[in-house]
Design a protein around this motif. Structure first.
Motif, PDB file in Angstrom:
ATOM      1  N   CYS A 257      28.254  87.377  29.414  1.00  0.00           N
ATOM      2  CA  CYS A 257      28.229  86.623  28.165  1.00  0.00           C
ATOM      3  C   CYS A 257      29.390  87.060  27.280  1.00  0.00           C
ATOM      4  N   ARG A 258      29.729  86.220  26.314  1.00  0.00           N
ATOM      5  CA  ARG A 258      30.772  86.541  25.333  1.00  0.00           C
ATOM      6  C   ARG A 258      30.446  85.860  24.019  1.00  0.00           C
ATOM      7  N   GLN A 259      30.738  86.537  22.924  1.00  0.00           N
ATOM      8  CA  GLN A 259      30.719  85.899  21.621  1.00  0.00           C
ATOM      9  C   GLN A 259      32.084  85.262  21.426  1.00  0.00           C
ATOM     10  N   TYR A 260      32.139  84.163  20.661  1.00  0.00           N
ATOM     11  CA  TYR A 260      33.425  83.534  20.408  1.00  0.00           C
ATOM     12  C   TYR A 260      33.401  82.741  19.115  1.00  0.00           C
ATOM     13  N   THR A 261      34.609  82.502  18.604  1.00  0.00           N
ATOM     14  CA  THR A 261      34.800  81.754  17.365  1.00  0.00           C
ATOM     15  C   THR A 261      35.780  80.625  17.634  1.00  0.00           C
TER      16      THR A 261
ATOM     17  N   ARG B  67      30.832  79.551  15.242  1.00  0.00           N
ATOM     18  CA  ARG B  67      30.685  80.877  15.843  1.00  0.00           C
ATOM     19  C   ARG B  67      29.454  80.859  16.733  1.00  0.00           C
ATOM     20  N   GLY B  68      29.555  81.562  17.848  1.00  0.00           N
ATOM     21  CA  GLY B  68      28.404  81.611  18.733  1.00  0.00           C
ATOM     22  C   GLY B  68      28.651  82.534  19.903  1.00  0.00           C
ATOM     23  N   ALA B  69      27.797  82.413  20.896  1.00  0.00           N
ATOM     24  CA  ALA B  69      27.913  83.183  22.131  1.00  0.00           C
ATOM     25  C   ALA B  69      27.582  82.239  23.277  1.00  0.00           C
TER      26      ALA B  69
END
Length: 154
Positions: free
Chosen positions: A122-126, A139-141
């Motif tokens: 998984c990764r968080q990202y903007t 913003r999310g993952a």
């Protein structure tokens, strides 16, 4: 004679290395993804799972739905492709940019460091975008599925 051959080999190796490294230098700015024209499919039969299916698994991405709905189909695809590229291939903290060929619409996606939830990566990202000149941020993952697609977490 052996010294002359060894010296020429070193010079040739150094020259090849210099040429290769010269291709790595750049302006240091973010380079937008480039895409060919996006057109509607000609066939009405279902297409096999491919790039569209993988991008479709992003469920519209993380940009706010109201802002994203004003994007053209081609720009929507550009924005989702940037999200996929950031999640799939970009080191944490680096940016993937996209830009509409016409108008004031563009964006940048930055993914964080990958982490695991169970067996999933998984990764968080903007995703920051300018849609018709108006700033918008999502913003999310997302977690990677076995088929290579990414599913945003709610």
């Amino acid at each position: 004679m052996a010294n002359l051959v060894r010296t020429n080999s070193r010079r040739t190796g150094a020259l090849v290395l210099a040429v290769l490294l010269a291709g790595c230098t750049g302006s240091g700015g973010v380079k937008p993804l480039s895409f060919g024209p996006v057109s509607a499919p000609v066939s009405t039969t279902p297409e096999p799972a491919g790039a569209d299916a993988i991008l479709g698994a992003l469920n519209g991405g993380i940009l706010p739905a109201q802002a994203a709905s004003s994007l053209s189909r081609a720009d929507r695809l550009r924005s989702l492709e940037a999200e996929y590229q950031a999640l799939e291939k970009t080191p944490g903290g680096q940016t993937v940019a996209w830009k509409a060929p016409v108008g004031r619409t563009s964006g940048e996606v930055t993914a964080g460091t990958p982490y695991q939830v169970g067996q999933q990566n998984c990764r968080q990202y903007t995703h920051t975008a300018q849609i018709n000149g108006m700033p918008v941020t999502g913003r999310g993952a997302a977690c990677r599925n076995p088929d290579g697609s990414w599913t945003p977490l709610s």
